[in-house]
Scaffold this active site. Sequence first.
Site, PDB file in Angstrom:
ATOM      1  N   ASN A  74      40.576  35.062  43.292  1.00  0.00           N
ATOM      2  CA  ASN A  74      41.366  34.246  43.871  1.00  0.00           C
ATOM      3  C   ASN A  74      41.251  32.985  43.297  1.00  0.00           C
ATOM      4  O   ASN A  74      42.463  32.034  43.248  1.00  0.00           O
ATOM      5  CB  ASN A  74      41.002  33.865  45.279  1.00  0.00           C
ATOM      6  CG  ASN A  74      41.419  35.195  46.243  1.00  0.00           C
ATOM      7  OD1 ASN A  74      41.841  36.183  45.664  1.00  0.00           O
ATOM      8  ND2 ASN A  74      40.738  34.988  47.597  1.00  0.00           N
ATOM      9  N   ASN A 174      46.165  37.532  40.021  1.00  0.00           N
ATOM     10  CA  ASN A 174      45.254  38.172  40.937  1.00  0.00           C
ATOM     11  C   ASN A 174      45.823  38.316  42.459  1.00  0.00           C
ATOM     12  O   ASN A 174      46.276  37.240  42.970  1.00  0.00           O
ATOM     13  CB  ASN A 174      44.244  37.540  41.001  1.00  0.00           C
ATOM     14  CG  ASN A 174      43.227  38.040  41.792  1.00  0.00           C
ATOM     15  OD1 ASN A 174      42.497  38.904  41.584  1.00  0.00           O
ATOM     16  ND2 ASN A 174      42.909  37.485  43.125  1.00  0.00           N
ATOM     17  N   GLU A 175      46.001  39.516  42.996  1.00  0.00           N
ATOM     18  CA  GLU A 175      46.098  39.662  44.376  1.00  0.00           C
ATOM     19  C   GLU A 175      47.302  38.891  44.856  1.00  0.00           C
ATOM     20  O   GLU A 175      47.272  38.314  45.866  1.00  0.00           O
ATOM     21  CB  GLU A 175      44.820  39.610  45.033  1.00  0.00           C
ATOM     22  CG  GLU A 175      43.767  40.263  45.024  1.00  0.00           C
ATOM     23  CD  GLU A 175      42.415  40.359  45.752  1.00  0.00           C
ATOM     24  OE1 GLU A 175      42.490  39.285  46.760  1.00  0.00           O
ATOM     25  OE2 GLU A 175      41.529  41.185  45.489  1.00  0.00           O
ATOM     26  N   TYR A 246      37.052  46.993  48.729  1.00  0.00           N
ATOM     27  CA  TYR A 246      35.695  46.748  49.439  1.00  0.00           C
ATOM     28  C   TYR A 246      35.438  47.527  50.526  1.00  0.00           C
ATOM     29  O   TYR A 246      36.472  47.529  51.547  1.00  0.00           O
ATOM     30  CB  TYR A 246      35.480  45.205  49.751  1.00  0.00           C
ATOM     31  CG  TYR A 246      35.780  44.117  48.687  1.00  0.00           C
ATOM     32  CD1 TYR A 246      34.764  43.932  47.520  1.00  0.00           C
ATOM     33  CD2 TYR A 246      37.255  43.740  48.247  1.00  0.00           C
ATOM     34  CE1 TYR A 246      34.793  43.279  46.574  1.00  0.00           C
ATOM     35  CE2 TYR A 246      37.107  42.879  47.134  1.00  0.00           C
ATOM     36  CZ  TYR A 246      36.048  42.626  46.187  1.00  0.00           C
ATOM     37  OH  TYR A 246      36.420  41.951  45.165  1.00  0.00           O
ATOM     38  N   GLU A 294      38.205  45.257  40.901  1.00  0.00           N
ATOM     39  CA  GLU A 294      37.385  44.497  42.040  1.00  0.00           C
ATOM     40  C   GLU A 294      36.934  45.936  42.894  1.00  0.00           C
ATOM     41  O   GLU A 294      37.852  46.462  43.536  1.00  0.00           O
ATOM     42  CB  GLU A 294      38.096  43.505  42.714  1.00  0.00           C
ATOM     43  CG  GLU A 294      38.230  42.151  42.155  1.00  0.00           C
ATOM     44  CD  GLU A 294      38.710  41.099  42.944  1.00  0.00           C
ATOM     45  OE1 GLU A 294      38.255  41.086  44.249  1.00  0.00           O
ATOM     46  OE2 GLU A 294      39.474  40.202  42.586  1.00  0.00           O
TER      47      GLU A 294
END
Length: 500
Positions: A74, A174-175, A246, A294
């Site tokens: 992030n 990213n994301e 995750y 990740e």
Amino acid sequence: MPMTTARVTIDPSFRVGPAHRRLFGSFVEHMGRCVYGGVFEPGHPEADALGLRRDVLELTRELGVSVVRYPGGNFVSSYRWEDGVGPAGDRPRRLDLAWKSIETNAFGLDEFMHWTREAGVEPMLAVNLGTRGVQEACDLLEYANHPGGTHFSDLRRKHGVDEPYGVKLWCLGNELDGPWQVGHKTADEYGRLAAETARAMKLIDPTISLVACGSSNRGMPTFAGWEATVLEHTYEFVDYISAHTYYDPSDGDRASILASAVDMDAFIREVVATADHIAAKQRHKRRLQISFDEWNVWYQSRLRTDMDRDWVEAPALIEDTYTATDAVVVGDLLMTLLRHADRVGVACQAQLANVIAPIRTGTNGPAWRQTIFHPFALTARHARGTVLRTEPTGPTHETKRYGDVSTVDTVATHDEETGALTVFAVNRGDRDLTLDLDLRAFDTAHGEEHLAIHASDAVNDAAAPDRVTPIAHDLPTVDSGRSSVRLRAASWNLIRFTTS
């Protein structure tokens, strides 16, 4: 109670693909104490002249890390890379919007690249496509990879680095599917920006490999649709699509957390199916790979408490202390990545130090191995050569999150040069069982080692850094091409044979 039996055949003809070194990657983000107080702590007794902690470097090498993604995460989505180069005393202090902290920029690109050389790892850089775009990405690439004679390459030389860094792996943001991300975008908005950025970056350096942002996790409401739309724009320009996940043990559902790899396996298969659909639709012969950049176990509920504070430098964020159970889960997740070595080309466990990490440090104090350090280090050391496809048969059991799952999971690697055959096996169940290995295709096999980690609530900490370590079991024997190995309840196992 008699032990249940599972069976698996190991054959060198059942090939998945090479055991890529890039599967054993890690992640360094400007988050919490991963950088400041983790890999970088000037004034620490173990710090070198640049402020890099030698004890963390030594543990990074022992962990077997191959590639490290930087600087986020992030953090990258509002980061100005120029802030982190040049004389440290001239660098600005900024608000980091991702983690509500003050970024000093004492550590930046040049320090990171020096750290990668010391650690013996390959750098993987992310560009900011949240608040910035094509030009800033090209400027960074020019600084990093162009030999000289241009503004940004000569700026690097002015900063004391004559030779280009030659970074080959680059993440296009990213994301950006996540509403928490600074610069959050729709799939169409991101896809178009990523395509234009990729096109321009490959004009500067056509040898680089690019990663387009996939979904932040499989549970996102836009999952699969996001990948399909992004790849409609980017397929011809990129080499990988990313995946992040995750697994949270906070609810105490041990049976489900031990089966987390079932979800990762489904995630990989679904992303591959989506990518291959776009390949067919657009008539591409080339098949994309996944960058699973990740992944980890993460007690996510703790983050909300950590963020309830004022703006400070390097606050302690999600410094999870991992149990032996978490280590069993991490070992199974690594097995899943290996099983898909034909389509997963890069993987990065998040993160390296302090922040949901295998390595923990005390400020001005020691560094130690968390429980999850051990399955990573053992797999990185022994998963060599070719990944072999295994199809174990055996018992199943019910879980709340994933329904009926296989109790035993396996994968194997065979190194033809050394003759090493390594079987990785996990028992997700609550009782011991026997794993019968059919090794008749390896007529000279003999046992070398059986190490295991058994699930429990035990942890490693500064007071007892080696409380949880792999346990040696009886040496596996081979009789008429067969071997029987006892797998303790809820355990991750490494079983080694020599075949030459």
